[in-house]
Design a protein around this motif. Structure first.
Motif: not given
Length: 109
Positions: A47, A50-52, A54-55
């Motif tokens: 998770d 993924r956040q890293w 995506d950004a």
């Protein structure tokens, strides 16, 4: 002239997935508790990775052209020319692999 050693399968899979913009395959290359260390900022687990990504990575349409590889003491370092809509330039990615998965991808330079 000798050819470079082939990359460990999880490393090659992570790089190919990132270059193709495939987040799911990128994450699948990592162990469930694997991590990305982006210049000291650590993102552990799928998770957080993924956040890293995506950004700052796949979400920025990253492209990776491998310019060199080396393996020392169980760490495979891949030198790349990074392109996309984020950071552009030369960067090294140091990978620690355990079994079939990346345990750590450290952006080192």
């Amino acid at each position: 002239m000798t050819s470079p050693e082939p990359l460990p399968i999880p490393v090659a899979a992570a790089l190919e997935a990132a270059d193709a913009g495939n987040t799911e395959d990128f994450l699948a290359a990592f162990a469930p508790d694997g991590a990305v260390d982006d210049w000291g900022r650590v993102f552990r687990g799928h998770d957080a990775i993924r956040q890293w990504s995506d950004a700052e990575f796949i979400g920025k349409q990253v492209t990776l052209r491998v310019t060199g590889t080396r393996t020392d003491d169980g760490t495979t370092t891949v030198s790349t020319r990074v392109g996309g809509n984020g950071f552009n330039g030369l960067s090294d990615f140091a990978f620690t692999v355990s079994g079939d998965h990346v345990e750590l991808m450290r952006i080192t330079g």
